[in-house]
Scaffold this motif. Structure first.
Motif: not given
Length: 606
Positions: A91, A94, A241
């Motif tokens: 994550r 990302a 996020h």
């Protein structure tokens, strides 16, 4: 209780996925020390977290300035540590992919803002000159121009063919330089070697200083607006996020790997074992219930080969004086903890040497305000109160005698008594140390040995001291000598034991007598304090006007406080550690060392 207490053994069986959550909750209580039965390492599924944490650290080096710095909190996900951290890294990648263009733009804006600030400083410094900046910016290709920034202490050797303008600033020296392209390249290399920087001439520069300053201010305002917008986009990406939760999970695992070095783990469960200072177990049980870990807590008997760590069990009023005991180690389970005795004796010795009402109140007041910041301040608070009390006994207030009547006597009026009282007190103090040695022998189950080898020391000591007042007391000493010599011979059933026993007796009695005389320094420093106070008062009396008298009195008391607090503290510490503790203390116990509490994730810095 004048005996350290062993910690209690605990065990917790926890689902493997919840182990980090459980350890964090238990460590937060500040009441556990981990210890395994026989395992000396972490299970493989925890060790595999280390390379993932290294990847997290690599991310931190690149992006930490753009990550959230507060409000971090771990998730309540029940999963394997490696899987949790792998998800964190995925994550983060990302997030980085989305945030990278914005971050790069922010970095360019920061660099441009720094250059604009530099040019604003330079333009202010050379205001009034007729330097044509537009022509400098357009120079080339045969000529080169630049701004050189060097440390203040640098010693450059520029080529004589170069034209330059020197500008001095607080931390750096700047040179606006014009030279041939080849010479400028050589000069730039020299500047870099001297840990300087080379700046290009800004293309937007005009010959009019006012236009330059207007451009700088307008561009700085634009940069500020664009930077705020970029920072807002990055902050929004934190929420999108879930970075605060991701970092909470990563920091929890990082804390565990750094502080937990061995665990007994299987395929599905981990057994967390060790010692606790929570003897009732209520704090540990509450921590497990609150954190949500799937765990079972129980308190079996400790393993046969385990040595329990020990805890001081002193009341709050005496805990500051554990400082002395900790300086020499932890009392063993069969030793007495003298902290409560020291909480009485140390202030008495300090106060006796520093007897003054005003100075004692100053020490106590300062210690009161610093008591939460410094542990030693809580100790000095008691000492300051004792100094105030002895100030009443001696009739001294801010070095002045005669303002109040002494409740006992003025030190300089009867110095012999002032010296003898601490010697007698020291003898009682040392006797208490010998008694503590006897109690420790009883706790160890060595009473017979103590009776044979050590019981005669007390009558020898009492008899020799009593002989100073009455010669008949020498017979008490004689009886003690007989006991010291006969005891080892009877225990070993050998007369050969008498000779080494005599040697030990002579050595120990001489040590005791020398230690006793050492307490005369308490009286000596009380007299020195009184003498210094008398000298201050004499100087005050000799001053020609009231203002000078007041100044001398203040400075004199400040000198006494500064000098004697240190000296008296050192002497008190010496008497406690080297005269008293040597009578009974070995300090061979194992201290309880709690697992460091996890960081406050809501405040932790990445």
């Amino acid at each position: 209780m004048m005996r350290p207490r062993p910690a209690r053994w605990f065990e917790a069986l926890v689902a493997r996925a919840d182990c980090a959550m459980l350890l964090e909750a238990l460590a937060a209580t500040g009441s556990i020390e981990l210890e395994t039965h026989s395992v000396a390492a972490l299970p493989p599924y925890f060790e595999e977290v280390r390379p993932l944490l290294q990847q997290f650290s690599d991310f931190a080096r690149r992006y930490r300035h753009y990550w959230p710095t507060s409000g971090l909190r771990p998730s309540a996900v029940h999963d394997a540590p490696g899987k949790i951290l792998a998800d964190v890294l995925e994550r983060l990648r990302a997030w980085a992919s989305e945030a990278e263009p914005t971050i790069q733009r922010l970095q360019l804006l920061e660099a441009e803002r720094a250059e604009l600030a530099l040019w604003r400083t330079l333009l202010d410094a050379i205001a009034g000159t007729t330097l044509g900046f537009s022509r400098l910016a357009a120079a080339g290709p045969l000529l080169g121009t630049a701004v050189l920034e060097l440390p203040k202490d640098a010693e450059p050797h520029f080529l004589p063919s170069a034209l330059m303008l020197r500008v001095e600033q607080a931390q750096s020296v700047f040179f606006i330089i014009v030279a041939s392209a080849a010479d400028l390249e050589a000069i730039s290399a020299q500047v870099t070697a001297l840990k300087g920087r080379v700046h290009s001439i800004a293309p937007w520069l005009k010959d009019d200083p006012g236009q330059n300053q207007t451009y700088i201010q307008a561009r700085m305002d634009e940069i500020e607006r664009e930077a705020k917008a970029a920072a807002s986009r990055i902050e929004e990406s934190h929420h999108t996020h879930g970075l605060r939760i991701l970092f909470g999970d990563a920091k929890r695992l990082e804390w565990m790997i750094d502080n937990v070095h061995a665990l007994d783990g299987g395929e599905h469960f981990v057994r967390v074992t060790g010692w606790t200072s929570d003897f009732a177990g209520t704090a540990l049980a509450a921590a497990i219930d609150h954190c949500g870990a799937r765990a079972l807590l129980y308190f079996p008997a400790a393993p046969d080969n385990a040595q329990a760590p020990l805890l001081f069990m002193n009341p709050a009023w005496s805990r500051p004086f554990e400082l002395f005991t900790r300086a020499l180690g932890m009392p063993a389970a069969s030793e007495t903890d003298p902290t409560q005795v020291l909480a009485v004796v140390v202030p008495l010795m300090f106060g006796y040497m520093f007897g003054d009402i005003g100075q004692g109140l100053i020490i106590a007041t300062i210690a009161w305000f610093l008591r939460r910041r410094y542990a030693v301040a809580r100790l000095l608070l008691s000492c300051g109160i004792a100094a105030t009390g002895f100030g009443w006994m001696f009739g001294s207030i801010f070095s002045m005698h005669g303002f109040i009547k002494p409740l006992w006597l003025a030190p300089l009026d009867d110095p012999i008594t002032i010296l003898w009282v601490p010697i007698a007190g020291g003898a009682a103090f040392l006797t208490l140390g010998l008694a503590m040695n006897a109690v420790a022998a009883y706790w160890r189950g060595e009473s017979i040995r103590w009776l044979a080898h050590d019981s005669g020391i007390l009558p020898v000591y009492f008899g020799l001291l009593g002989a100073l007042a009455s010669p008949a007391a020498i017979w008490i000493a004689a009886a003690g000598i007989a006991a010291c010599l006969a005891g080892p011979a009877i225990q070993t059933r050998s007369a050969a034991a008498i000779l080494p026993a005599a040697g030990r007796l002579i050595e120990r009695v001489l040590q005791l007598l020398i230690n006793t005389l050492s307490f005369a320094r308490v009286g000596a420093f009380a007299l020195a304090h009184a003498g210094l106070s008398s000298a201050i008062v004499s100087l005050v009396d000799a001053a020609p006007n009231p203002a000078l008298k007041a100044l001398l009195l203040v400075l004199g008391n400040a000198l006494v406080l500064t000098l004697e607090v240190m000296v008296v503290s050192i002497q008190t510490t010496r008497l406690v550690l080297f005269e008293f503790f040597t009578r009974f203390f070995t300090g061979e116990g194992r201290a309880f060392r709690p697992l460091p509490a996890p960081p406050l994730l809501s405040q932790v810095k990445i």
